[in-house]
Design a protein around this motif. Sequence first.
Motif, PDB file in Angstrom:
ATOM      1  N   GLU A  61       0.850  -1.196   0.000  1.00 34.07           N
ATOM      2  CA  GLU A  61       0.000   0.000   0.000  1.00 34.07           C
ATOM      3  C   GLU A  61       0.881   1.240   0.000  1.00 34.07           C
ATOM      4  OE1 GLU A  61      -3.686  -2.225   2.304  1.00 34.07           O
ATOM      5  OE2 GLU A  61      -2.200  -1.156   3.521  1.00 34.07           O
ATOM      6  N   SER A  96      -9.973  -1.816   0.607  1.00 40.84           N
ATOM      7  CA  SER A  96     -10.243  -0.390   0.480  1.00 40.84           C
ATOM      8  C   SER A  96      -9.240   0.307  -0.427  1.00 40.84           C
ATOM      9  CB  SER A  96     -10.197   0.249   1.861  1.00 40.84           C
ATOM     10  OG  SER A  96     -10.360   1.631   1.737  1.00 40.84           O
ATOM     11  N   PRO A  97      -9.722   1.032  -1.454  1.00 40.46           N
ATOM     12  CA  PRO A  97      -8.790   1.842  -2.245  1.00 40.46           C
ATOM     13  C   PRO A  97      -8.339   3.087  -1.469  1.00 40.46           C
ATOM     14  CG  PRO A  97     -11.026   2.107  -3.069  1.00 40.46           C
ATOM     15  CD  PRO A  97     -11.096   1.100  -1.958  1.00 40.46           C
ATOM     16  N   TYR A  98      -9.089   3.406  -0.410  1.00 38.06           N
ATOM     17  CA  TYR A  98      -8.799   4.600   0.391  1.00 38.06           C
ATOM     18  C   TYR A  98      -8.199   4.160   1.714  1.00 38.06           C
ATOM     19  CZ  TYR A  98      -9.527   8.976   2.914  1.00 38.06           C
ATOM     20  OH  TYR A  98      -9.340  10.114   3.638  1.00 38.06           O
ATOM     21  N   LEU A  99      -7.040   4.678   2.052  1.00 42.07           N
ATOM     22  CA  LEU A  99      -6.307   4.211   3.229  1.00 42.07           C
ATOM     23  C   LEU A  99      -5.777   5.392   4.033  1.00 42.07           C
ATOM     24  CD1 LEU A  99      -4.161   1.548   1.366  1.00 42.07           C
ATOM     25  CD2 LEU A  99      -6.083   1.028   2.883  1.00 42.07           C
ATOM     26  N   ASN A 100      -5.430   5.124   5.289  1.00 42.44           N
ATOM     27  CA  ASN A 100      -4.741   6.166   6.053  1.00 42.44           C
ATOM     28  C   ASN A 100      -3.434   5.661   6.656  1.00 42.44           C
ATOM     29  OD1 ASN A 100      -6.204   4.504   7.783  1.00 42.44           O
ATOM     30  ND2 ASN A 100      -6.289   6.070   9.365  1.00 42.44           N
ATOM     31  N   GLN A 101      -3.070   4.413   6.365  1.00 39.09           N
ATOM     32  CA  GLN A 101      -1.777   3.876   6.775  1.00 39.09           C
ATOM     33  C   GLN A 101      -1.161   3.207   5.560  1.00 39.09           C
ATOM     34  OE1 GLN A 101      -3.249   1.200   9.811  1.00 39.09           O
ATOM     35  NE2 GLN A 101      -2.431   2.540  11.389  1.00 39.09           N
ATOM     36  N   ARG A 128     -16.149  -1.101   0.548  1.00 39.39           N
ATOM     37  CA  ARG A 128     -14.730  -1.424   0.295  1.00 39.39           C
ATOM     38  C   ARG A 128     -13.885  -1.072   1.519  1.00 39.39           C
ATOM     39  NH1 ARG A 128     -13.187  -1.740  -5.156  1.00 39.39           N
ATOM     40  NH2 ARG A 128     -11.054  -1.984  -4.374  1.00 39.39           N
ATOM     41  N   ILE A 129     -14.159   0.080   2.108  1.00 37.32           N
ATOM     42  CA  ILE A 129     -13.387   0.506   3.281  1.00 37.32           C
ATOM     43  C   ILE A 129     -13.669  -0.452   4.446  1.00 37.32           C
ATOM     44  CG2 ILE A 129     -12.934   2.413   4.872  1.00 37.32           C
ATOM     45  CD1 ILE A 129     -13.937   4.280   2.540  1.00 37.32           C
ATOM     46  N   PRO A 142     -10.364   3.069   7.315  1.00 38.56           N
ATOM     47  CA  PRO A 142     -10.611   1.727   7.866  1.00 38.56           C
ATOM     48  C   PRO A 142     -10.412   1.679   9.380  1.00 38.56           C
ATOM     49  CG  PRO A 142      -9.252   1.595   5.882  1.00 38.56           C
ATOM     50  CD  PRO A 142      -9.392   3.046   6.194  1.00 38.56           C
TER      51      PRO A 142
END
Lengths: 183, 359
Positions: free
Chosen positions: A4, A61-66, B268-269, B347
Amino acid sequence: MTEEIIIAGFGGQGVLSMGKILAYAGIMQDKEVSWLPSYGPEMRGGTSNVTVILSDERICSPYLNQFDTAIILNQQSMDKFEAAVKPGGLLIYDPNGISHHPTRKDINIYQVAATDKASELGIAKLFNMIVLGGFLKVKPLVTPEMLHKGLEKSLPERHHHLIPKNEEAVEIGKGLLKPYHTI
Amino acid sequence: MAKQLVLMKGNQAIAEAAIRCGCDGYFGYPITPQSEVLEHLMAERPYLTTGMVVLQAESELASINMVYAGAAAGKRVMTSSSSPGFSLMQEGLSYIAGAELPALCVNVVRGGPGLGTIQPSQSDYFQTTKGGGHGDYRLITLAPASVQEMYDFVELGFDLAFKYRNPVAILSDGVIGQVMEKVMVDDYKPRWTNEYIEQNCPWAATGHRSTGKHRIVTSLELEALKQEAINDRIQAKYRKCEEEDARYEAIQCDDAEYIFVAYGSAARICMKSVELARAEGIKVGLIRPITLWPFPTKAVAEIGGRMKKILSVEMNAGQMIEDVKLAVGCKIPVEHYGRYGGVIPTPVEILDALKKMIK
């Protein structure tokens, strides 16, 4: 394997296209891929970033925070994403224009002085490929053959004669990589 | 050319699918975050190959009424927009439903209310599933959670629209519209011929070439008893649709004690949150409604009924949660977690919300 990645810098640095080339190379290597750009007001004259995921499995998830890897190309992005690297992860940055260098001790940090090198060689437009080379040196996620195919897929045909130059820039980036802090 | 693997944005997948599944016409007006639909169509110029019409109308009102007209002629026609533009189309959608015509409309949702923001949101759930226009009608609503589904749901949308002679909505958002993923695209299918439409769409106003009988397409009926009969017929279609076409995906629900219910990009998340939670030993699963109307009520009741608690995760202030609560008959505690106004929940923050609910 799931990697990622966040690539962040100024609009115009080739952040999105670097991510796209990486994504295409991943597809050529039979990986699942996801490429999610920041869009909208952030992009206009300001910062631009893209989340790229390469995986052997279905991507959640295509959206991440890590992130496993952060490739950082300006100070604003350093301020925003240094803390978002997972412990044990990787941060690669171009020291050009960076006044506050990263301070994390629990991640591996490398420098690629791509801006200086690109202007020295008069290949400013290949700046992003130099950075990509630095990343692929640490994490050879895609083979040079697949990268070549990725470039063929992501560049319009009228630019295909530039592919060798892009590949040279990647090699230059590999040679330029310098450890800043390793665990 | 057979099937092909390509990398493209969700919005481009909508356009590509339209061309390849034999769509007859697209009428739209640009708006972020879905402008790539029209851009891709204009770049591909299908009017030179399949003969599909692509037209940038002067407004969203014009777009939806062009769709109305195309649909009345038995053509497979569509439009796309984003929230403020989609609001402008509600009158047209009600008319299309009232006239019992098939049509496909795509809403790549952005944060509201009003002109709002251009960032992703799911705040149009009520509008789409409960009827944004007037009258007793429903939009059959598909909620893609990947670029592949953006592609697949165009043809599916047309199939459902013609099966029920009712407008179908693809309810997406800025994340799924903008993200690039792998897509398997199909070979080009030919558009329907006029003869095919003549034979298979006896309601379509095709210029009465064969029968000589007038075919009148209208949503107006001034006699109340006749209008009631029309409504009976429409409602019967909706009951059939609820019975036959509710779709969902259940992920790791078999041994779960808790579930998320989420659709589209929120789902997805949540898939990532499931992964993170299970790494910590929390037994959580996910139900992903694929049709938002008809809502997969039976599945949510059956799977949800076995859970200790349910968390409805939405990029809005809590809209789908009402359908989740109705599905489980309020027998299982259902809570909502959401961000709105264009903010995407991470997430980890959804995992934190789950832990808070469990405590």
